[in-house]
Structures are given as C-alpha cells and as structure tokens.
Write a protein that holds these residues in place. Sequence first.
Motif, PDB file in Angstrom:
ATOM      1  N   LEU A 404       0.830  -1.198   0.000  1.00 52.54           N
ATOM      2  CA  LEU A 404       0.000   0.000   0.000  1.00 52.54           C
ATOM      3  C   LEU A 404       0.867   1.252   0.000  1.00 52.54           C
ATOM      4  CD1 LEU A 404      -2.604  -1.068   2.714  1.00 52.54           C
ATOM      5  CD2 LEU A 404      -3.067  -0.782   0.270  1.00 52.54           C
ATOM      6  N   SER A 407       0.610   6.552   3.003  1.00 51.97           N
ATOM      7  CA  SER A 407      -0.428   7.121   3.857  1.00 51.97           C
ATOM      8  C   SER A 407      -1.780   6.440   3.668  1.00 51.97           C
ATOM      9  CB  SER A 407      -0.565   8.623   3.588  1.00 51.97           C
ATOM     10  OG  SER A 407      -1.215   8.862   2.362  1.00 51.97           O
ATOM     11  N   THR A 408      -1.783   5.226   3.139  1.00 51.82           N
ATOM     12  CA  THR A 408      -3.016   4.488   2.880  1.00 51.82           C
ATOM     13  C   THR A 408      -3.088   3.259   3.775  1.00 51.82           C
ATOM     14  OG1 THR A 408      -3.104   5.222   0.576  1.00 51.82           O
ATOM     15  CG2 THR A 408      -4.336   3.241   1.128  1.00 51.82           C
ATOM     16  N   SER A 409      -4.262   3.006   4.322  1.00 49.40           N
ATOM     17  CA  SER A 409      -4.451   1.825   5.152  1.00 49.40           C
ATOM     18  C   SER A 409      -5.780   1.161   4.816  1.00 49.40           C
ATOM     19  CB  SER A 409      -4.418   2.187   6.644  1.00 49.40           C
ATOM     20  OG  SER A 409      -5.499   3.049   6.973  1.00 49.40           O
ATOM     21  N   LEU A 436     -10.744   1.478   2.359  1.00 49.67           N
ATOM     22  CA  LEU A 436      -9.427   2.063   2.582  1.00 49.67           C
ATOM     23  C   LEU A 436      -9.553   3.509   3.044  1.00 49.67           C
ATOM     24  CD1 LEU A 436      -9.286   0.573  -0.569  1.00 49.67           C
ATOM     25  CD2 LEU A 436      -6.892   0.598   0.154  1.00 49.67           C
ATOM     26  N   VAL A 438      -7.298   6.918   2.727  1.00 47.13           N
ATOM     27  CA  VAL A 438      -6.152   7.508   2.029  1.00 47.13           C
ATOM     28  C   VAL A 438      -5.928   8.904   2.607  1.00 47.13           C
ATOM     29  CG1 VAL A 438      -5.152   8.091  -0.203  1.00 47.13           C
ATOM     30  CG2 VAL A 438      -6.805   6.220  -0.030  1.00 47.13           C
ATOM     31  N   LYS A 441      -4.595  12.337  -0.682  1.00 48.12           N
ATOM     32  CA  LYS A 441      -5.341  11.948  -1.879  1.00 48.12           C
ATOM     33  C   LYS A 441      -4.462  11.844  -3.128  1.00 48.12           C
ATOM     34  CE  LYS A 441      -7.933  14.396  -4.332  1.00 48.12           C
ATOM     35  NZ  LYS A 441      -9.123  15.074  -4.821  1.00 48.12           N
ATOM     36  N   GLU A 443      -2.259   9.871  -3.451  1.00 49.98           N
ATOM     37  CA  GLU A 443      -1.978   8.449  -3.595  1.00 49.98           C
ATOM     38  C   GLU A 443      -3.134   7.663  -4.211  1.00 49.98           C
ATOM     39  OE1 GLU A 443       1.072   8.127   0.247  1.00 49.98           O
ATOM     40  OE2 GLU A 443      -0.865   7.101   0.296  1.00 49.98           O
ATOM     41  N   VAL A 444      -4.245   8.351  -4.502  1.00 53.29           N
ATOM     42  CA  VAL A 444      -5.417   7.657  -5.027  1.00 53.29           C
ATOM     43  C   VAL A 444      -5.101   6.946  -6.340  1.00 53.29           C
ATOM     44  CG1 VAL A 444      -7.714   7.997  -6.025  1.00 53.29           C
ATOM     45  CG2 VAL A 444      -7.141   9.066  -3.853  1.00 53.29           C
ATOM     46  N   VAL A 447      -3.512   3.714  -5.694  1.00 51.96           N
ATOM     47  CA  VAL A 447      -4.485   2.742  -5.199  1.00 51.96           C
ATOM     48  C   VAL A 447      -5.296   2.173  -6.358  1.00 51.96           C
ATOM     49  CG1 VAL A 447      -6.543   2.432  -3.765  1.00 51.96           C
ATOM     50  CG2 VAL A 447      -4.618   3.779  -2.905  1.00 51.96           C
TER      51      VAL A 447
END
Length: 458
Positions: A404, A407-409, A436, A438, A441, A443-444, A447
């Motif tokens: 991942l 900053s994403t979980s 999820l 995020v 954002k 990082e979208v 993802v």
Amino acid sequence: MRIIILGAGQVGSGMAYSLSREENDISVVDTDPERLRELQEKLDIRTVLGHAAHPETLIRAGIEDADLLIALTNSDETNMVACQVAYSLFNTPTKVARVRAADYLSHPELFTREHAPIDVLISPEKLVTDHIQRLIEYPGALQVLDFADGRAQLVATRAIREGKLVGRALKSLPEELPPGVDARVAAIFRRDEAIMPEGDTVIEVDDMVFFLAPTHKIRDVMGTFGATSGPARRVLLAGGGNIGAALARRLERDHHVKLIERDPKRAERIAEDVDTTIVLVGDAANEDLLREEGIDEMDVYCALTNDDEANILSSMLAKRMGAKKVITLINRPAYVDLVESDRIDVAVSPQQITIGALLTLMRKGHMVRVHSLRRGAAEAIEVVAHGDPGRSRIVGREIGSIPLPESTSIGAIVRGDEVVIAHHDVVIEPEDHVILFVADKREVAEVERLFAVEAVFV
C-alpha cells in the motif's frame, strides 16, 4: 477523462479544483466572467463563457469528445436541459445533474432516457440531510460515513481525557473493546497532521480518530474513546429551509424536535407538514428565545440557515448557553476550518459532501464509494476486489503483504453480509469490498492501479 462542469459556483469550482489535480481535461462553463477568470488564474483548465444548456456553448466547451458532463448550475431546469442536449445531440456517455427541487425529485420516472436522460442525479439537500441525521444519531461523532450499503461505518471522533485509550498504545484496543466487538483505527489526525496508526501509536487528548466497525457495533466502540454513546433526544433546529424541514420530518418520530424559522409564512407551511415538531417564529440568535426554549437542555443544536455568519453566531451562542452538541451548516469552505473548535463541534460543508458523492464517478479500479475528507485532502474509499491471484495484486494476498502507499491503510473488508476488520493476516478474496483510508489523496491513482485487474500478472 475529458470532463465538462456546468456552473462555477461553490460546488462547481470545488469540483474543478479536486479533479484538475488528477490529470483530467477539465472545461468549466458559466455566465459570470469574473468567476471564470478566478478559476483560470488558479487552475490549468479551460473556461467557457455562455449559457450552460445552449448547444453552441457546449460545443465550445468540447462536448463532442467529452466523457462526462456534470451540470451544477443553480437552475434545476438548466441542468436537466443540458443533459438532454448532451444526450440527444452529442451522445455524451455519462451525464450528472444537480436537482434540488423536491417536486422533481418526488417523480423519479422523469429521469430516464425517454424523458430527462440523466445517468446520476445529485441532490445536495438530501446528501446534507442524510449526513446531519447520522451526526445526530451518534452525538459523539464528528463524521459518520456509510460503506457497503450501510453494513460498515467509518466514524471520526475526538479523543477526550476520559477515554480508555488516551495515553495508551493502539495495540491495547482489543483489550478495551466489549466482548465480541472488533474495530480498527484507520487514521489519526493530530493538530491537522495525519498519523498512520501502528500498534505502538499512542492516542493523545484531542486527537481526531477515524475508526471502522460494523454499523451495529459503532456505539460500543465510541465509548472506548470517551465519546458520548447515548442517543440524542432533544434537538433544536435553526432554519426551516429544505434541509431543516426535511430533518424535522425525519427526526420527530424518535426525538423531541423544535424548529425556529424567521419567516412566518414559511413557518406556517412547515407546521402544516410536520406531526410533533414544535415550529417557532423568531431569530435563532435571540438569547431570550433560546433560553425560553430550553437551549441548556438540548442534546443537539443545528444551525441550518443560508447565512453562514448567522449560523456561526447562533451556534456559538447556543454552545455558550449549554447546548451539548452544536452542528453548523457552512457554505464557504474558508470558514469551516476557522470555526471548528470547542465552541462549534461540527461544521458541515455541503460542498465537500456533494463533491464526495461526485468523486465516485471519477475513480477507476472498481471503486463503488468515495468520501471526501479533511476539506478534500483525504479520501475514504470502498473498492471491489476483482480477478484472481494470477491477474490481481490484491486477491489471494494477506493484507500485511500488500504494498500500500505510505499514507493508505485498509480498515475493513465486507464479504457478503460479514464485516471483517482488517488485520495483517486477513486474506482478500474475490468480490470482497475493501474499505481504505487515504490520508493523502495524491496516492489515489496508485491505489487505483493496485486494484486494477491485469490481463496477465506474474
């Protein structure tokens, strides 16, 4: 995507800001040259001056090659006609329209390809009403977001000194939860900085904690953080517009509701349309009126007028006079961060709520629900995991082994009717709904790629 946004008001401008950062080709249409000039100076987008429903204007905006039309003008009729023109003349694939009038919304048969060919109907008033109703149902919550058709919820709450977890590491959460209750902290914001939760992360007083849990277990989890878990009973609504009147009708079945409306004629119409709600004529910022109506006994005070300044002042007054929770409707985004404090518990931004609903249409990789958070800086996303281990980077893998973004979980998985809280050894199966958080954002896109199904994946 090639996207045309009709209307450069608060929602239209906010949508342009959000989408222009994601490598979309954006055109914005409006009749106000000053609004367009401001957008042009700040964003790398095309602006077109003209009437949003006129074919010639739409052609100049690039409708012939557009993937998506989003009609967000202040006129329902303009939005509906623009979608009709886009469908009839240009065969635009996806058409979204904001429609506010209850008379139109009460006749869904209007919005079909044979009549008004709108693919997605957005009603900001309904979205905001739903949002505020959830906040009232959970008095200790700052945000309540639904996933998987309401089977799971993401809740934001403020960690208070009395909370069982304050001063303790997150790995002790299972010890504090009631038997049979499982939850996961998806993110923590401390002084507006995102902290990715780890087992050794220690909760501090005033942290904003986002956690995921099955909907029917939310109240049990909130008590662990010290948040009020009991339901609100007494509610005072200030403002009898579409949102205030709709809330009164929804809440009066299970709550003691009072509504203050300044306009006598409007108040009379509302009184005829409700059952047990007490409708009062007056100014919600009148200290004597608030005292007479028992503001110090109210579980929730909601300021819902169209005037931001009036909402802010009356909310601060209500809080000072003893209202337990204050929810304030604020249309100007710049005001929201300024007023959320110990005087105003929750500032509700119709713009951000509407943008969150629209973002679902823009996302790739089988995303079925997107919520815009932290004034658009973060997102909570529900994604369906498709494919098999040979074609997916997700399916068949333990959560702890999935690469991942930083900053994403993953907070939870909804598998049929079961909500599975995310732990490192949980394996994702085909058709799981993965929820999820995020925090950044930007990082979208990563993802989206992670959940994409490849023709061949090794």
